[in-house]
Design an enzyme around this catalytic site. Structure first.
Site, PDB file in Angstrom:
ATOM      1  N   ASP A  63     -59.448  77.543 -44.422  1.00 58.60           N
ATOM      2  CA  ASP A  63     -59.577  78.537 -43.357  1.00 58.60           C
ATOM      3  C   ASP A  63     -58.867  78.115 -42.073  1.00 58.60           C
ATOM      4  O   ASP A  63     -58.391  76.984 -41.944  1.00 58.60           O
ATOM      5  CB  ASP A  63     -61.065  78.830 -43.078  1.00 58.60           C
ATOM      6  CG  ASP A  63     -61.918  77.555 -43.056  1.00 58.60           C
ATOM      7  OD1 ASP A  63     -61.369  76.469 -42.804  1.00 58.60           O
ATOM      8  OD2 ASP A  63     -63.136  77.650 -43.305  1.00 58.60           O
ATOM      9  N   HIS A 134     -72.710  78.935 -45.328  1.00 60.26           N
ATOM     10  CA  HIS A 134     -71.336  79.393 -45.596  1.00 60.26           C
ATOM     11  C   HIS A 134     -70.521  78.309 -46.289  1.00 60.26           C
ATOM     12  O   HIS A 134     -70.745  77.120 -46.097  1.00 60.26           O
ATOM     13  CB  HIS A 134     -70.642  79.911 -44.322  1.00 60.26           C
ATOM     14  CG  HIS A 134     -70.268  78.892 -43.299  1.00 60.26           C
ATOM     15  ND1 HIS A 134     -70.293  79.149 -41.941  1.00 60.26           N
ATOM     16  CD2 HIS A 134     -69.836  77.612 -43.398  1.00 60.26           C
ATOM     17  CE1 HIS A 134     -69.893  78.078 -41.279  1.00 60.26           C
ATOM     18  NE2 HIS A 134     -69.611  77.131 -42.136  1.00 60.26           N
TER      19      HIS A 134
END
Ligand code: PGA
Length: 256
Positions: A63, A134
């Protein structure tokens, strides 16, 4: 899921480093999925110290923040070059990190997915876990089938990451992240978690139901996922003694 509980983050990292090192020795052109944050720092330090050959290795990061200049100290580009890539002989052309400044996010994300496929898929994906469960930046309620895309961070994650930026106000709201479906296609996942702040997310991910409310829980469906935990992160696991027994009674060749 294989749950490896160690007395300290150092000991848990050392096992993770041996797993990655074994892959790079057996498959010099391996494709690694990499993570950022505090958790993998020790792992990267150990991998650097092992002086492995990264010449043919390809990497894909999970990410990146949207809108943060690449040169910003907290961009994941800066993080990866500072903490790993500049210390090893990886080829720059083989390094992939989402471009948080792309003009066309959907187009970029589709290309990222294609690049992963073209590289032959990810052999081993390193993961951390958020206090909200997450993986990557797939926040709770992310589709369990999601692909690389833009996501909005939760307030919890922005608070957690404020320590890197000085204040919460400076933490970007948006990110590009590999999806949960993307992560599930890695041949192996290696999740590291240290400290008591992760204990609840870990217990829910390992022993709770599979639910998008804890994205890491989908790893229960992944055939080859190892979790390297310190005691604090493992503290809320109900079957911790069983996991310890299983790992303690493995033959050495199965451990790494
Ligand atoms: P941390 O972040 O390693 O900084 O705790 C983990 C994550 O958010 O995945």
């Amino acid at each position: 899921m294989e749950i490896i509980i160690q007395p300290s983050a150092e000991a848990a990292t050392s096992i993770a480093a041996r797993i990655v090192a074994r892959l790079l020795r057996e498959k010099p052109d391996a494709v690694l999925g990499l993570a950022t944050g505090s958790t993998p720092l020790l792992l990267y330090r150990e991998l650097v110290a092992l002086k492995l050959d990264w010449r043919k290795v390809t990497t894909f990061n999970l990410d990146e923040y949207v809108g943060l200049p690449r040169e910003h100290a907290q961009s994941y580009h800066s993080f990866m070059w500072e903490n790993l890539f500049r210390h090893v002989n990886v080829a720059k052309k083989n390094v992939h990190i989402p471009d948080g400044n792309t003009k066309d996010i959907p187009k970029f994300c589709a290309k990222y997915e294609k690049q992963i496929k073209a590289a032959g898929g990810i052999d081993l994906q390193v993961l951390g876990i958020g206090t909200d469960g997450h993986i990557g930046f797939n926040e709770p309620t992310s589709s369990l089938a999601s692909r690389t895309r833009i996501k909005t961070l939760t307030e919890r994650t922005r608070k957690d990451n404020a320590r890197f930026f000085g204040s919460e106000a400076q933490v970007p709201h948006h990110v590009i992240t590999m999806g949960i479906g993307t992560i599930m296609e890695a041949r192996q996942n290696l999740l590291l978690a240290f400290g008591s702040t992760k204990a609840r997310a870990i217990a829910e991910a390992v022993e709770g139901p599979i639910t998008a409310v804890n994205p890491a829980s989908i790893l229960q469906m992944h055939p080859v996922t190892k979790l390297c935990l310190d005691e604090a992160a493992a503290a809320q696991l109900k079957r911790a003694d069983y996991y310890r027994w299983v790992y303690g009674n493995k033959p050495d060749w199965q451990k790494f």
